[in-house]
Design a protein around this motif. Structure first.
Motif, short mmCIF file in Angstrom:
data_model
loop_
_atom_site.label_atom_id
_atom_site.label_comp_id
_atom_site.label_asym_id
_atom_site.label_seq_id
_atom_site.Cartn_x
_atom_site.Cartn_y
_atom_site.Cartn_z
N UNK A 291 0.79 -1.59 0.13
CA UNK A 291 -0.32 -0.41 -0.13
C UNK A 291 0.90 1.01 -0.08
N UNK A 292 1.99 1.23 0.74
CA UNK A 292 2.68 2.24 1.25
C UNK A 292 3.60 2.64 -0.55
N UNK A 293 4.24 1.40 -0.45
CA UNK A 293 4.69 1.71 -2.45
C UNK A 293 3.63 2.11 -3.22
N UNK A 294 1.91 1.16 -3.69
CA UNK A 294 1.65 1.87 -4.96
C UNK A 294 0.17 2.29 -5.09
N UNK A 295 0.11 2.78 -3.51
CA UNK A 295 -1.45 3.49 -2.97
C UNK A 295 -2.05 2.25 -2.96
N UNK A 296 -3.60 2.72 -1.66
CA UNK A 296 -4.14 1.73 -1.50
C UNK A 296 -4.94 1.07 -2.50
N UNK A 297 -5.39 1.88 -2.96
CA UNK A 297 -6.44 1.81 -4.44
C UNK A 297 -5.85 0.79 -5.61
N UNK A 298 -4.89 0.67 -5.67
CA UNK A 298 -3.72 0.29 -6.63
C UNK A 298 -3.67 -1.24 -6.28
N UNK A 299 -3.51 -1.58 -5.11
CA UNK A 299 -3.02 -3.41 -4.89
C UNK A 299 -4.65 -3.98 -4.45
N UNK A 300 -4.88 -5.24 -5.06
CA UNK A 300 -5.91 -5.77 -4.24
C UNK A 300 -5.26 -6.69 -3.13
N UNK A 301 -6.55 -7.45 -3.18
CA UNK A 301 -6.78 -8.09 -1.67
C UNK A 301 -5.67 -9.53 -2.31
N UNK B 292 -11.17 5.50 0.47
CA UNK B 292 -12.11 4.23 1.25
C UNK B 292 -11.27 3.96 3.16
N UNK B 293 -10.27 4.37 2.79
CA UNK B 293 -9.42 4.26 4.11
C UNK B 293 -9.24 5.69 5.04
N UNK B 294 -10.20 6.25 4.90
CA UNK B 294 -10.63 7.76 5.05
C UNK B 294 -11.34 7.64 6.08
N UNK C 14 -6.40 -14.53 4.37
CA UNK C 14 -6.84 -12.97 4.18
C UNK C 14 -7.51 -12.07 4.59
N UNK C 15 -8.61 -12.53 4.54
CA UNK C 15 -10.05 -12.15 4.62
C UNK C 15 -10.28 -12.59 5.76
N UNK C 16 -9.98 -14.26 6.14
CA UNK C 16 -10.19 -14.47 7.46
C UNK C 16 -9.51 -13.75 8.29
N UNK C 17 -8.49 -13.20 8.82
CA UNK C 17 -8.16 -12.32 9.75
C UNK C 17 -8.42 -10.91 9.68
N UNK C 18 -8.92 -10.28 7.93
CA UNK C 18 -9.25 -8.67 7.60
C UNK C 18 -10.55 -8.97 6.99
N UNK C 19 -11.44 -9.20 7.76
CA UNK C 19 -12.35 -8.60 6.94
C UNK C 19 -13.38 -7.65 6.00
N UNK C 20 -12.53 -6.60 6.26
CA UNK C 20 -12.02 -5.50 4.99
C UNK C 20 -10.70 -5.68 4.78
N UNK C 21 -10.85 -5.11 2.96
CA UNK C 21 -9.55 -4.66 2.59
C UNK C 21 -8.43 -3.89 3.93
N UNK C 22 -9.85 -2.38 4.39
CA UNK C 22 -8.80 -1.24 4.51
C UNK C 22 -8.66 -1.77 5.93
N UNK C 23 -8.69 -2.85 6.59
CA UNK C 23 -8.38 -2.90 8.21
C UNK C 23 -6.93 -3.56 7.45
N UNK C 24 -6.62 -4.31 6.93
CA UNK C 24 -5.31 -4.78 6.81
C UNK C 24 -3.86 -3.40 6.88
#
Length: 198
Positions: free
Chosen positions: A24-34, A120-122, A48-58
């Motif tokens: 996320x820090x390298x490419x930006x949040x929106x450019x990276x998929x789960x 989405x992160x905000x 991934x979703x088992x540990x983090x139900x939402x992408x933002x929580x990653x």
């Protein structure tokens, strides 16, 4: 400190979080998929979703730590210590440690930029603040020694501390990070206002 498993290596959750944060820090949040995160971490998207139900929580993965700290500040405070004093002590400890939840960590600027650049992160950050407020209300309601309006205290404290953190983030992004002294001064102003208001 990253969580480790029984063999001393990072837990699956910690490894996923570390990989996601780097991407996320390298490419930006929106450019990276789960799926990108899963592939880089060597796990499935289901894991991934088992540990983090939402992408933002990653990326916004400190909420559980924040809840534990708030609950402990109320539940485990020394006898005779009022809630505001305990919360005040907590914020000063976070500042002294330059904890990620203080907004003073020197490595936080890329994180702040990434959150600020993603709607989405905000939005998720605002939701997490509401969840923290709810957790604090719950803990205060369980406390037989607390006298006062738990809803108001929690709302004022979370809103005030969020404002302090947001200002730290703004200054960091602008290239003039908040000093420890400036941070402590703002915390003192916050708690003076809380004592006067609640």
């Amino acid at each position: 400190m990253a969580r480790t498993d029984a063999r001393g290596g990072p837990t699956t959750r910690a490894r996923i979080s570390e990989v996601a944060t780097r991407l996320f820090l390298e490419r930006g949040f929106d450019a990276v998929t789960v799926a990108d995160v899963a592939r880089e971490a060597g796990v499935s998207s289901v894991t991934v979703f088992k540990h983090f139900p939402r992408k933002e929580d990653l990326l916004l993965d400190r909420a559980d730590d924040a809840v534990l700290l708030l609950r402990s500040a109320v539940r485990d405070r020394p006898p005779g210590t009022d809630v505001l004093s305990s919360l005040h002590d907590l914020t000063l400890r976070l500042a002294a440690d330059r904890h990620g939840l203080s907004g003073l960590d020197d490595r936080s600027t890329p994180f702040f930029r990434t959150v600020a650049a993603s709607a989405p992160l905000a939005a998720r950050a605002r939701e997490l603040a509401a969840e923290l407020q709810h957790a604090l209300v719950e803990e205060l309601a369980r406390d037989p020694h607390f006298e006062g309006d738990s809803t108001l205290l929690a709302a004022f404290f979370i809103a005030g501390y969020t404002t302090v953190l947001t200002e730290n983030a703004r200054r960091s992004i602008a290239g003039s990070p908040t000093t420890a002294e400036q941070h402590r001064t703002r915390l003192e102003s916050l708690f003076a206002a809380l004592r006067a208001g609640v």
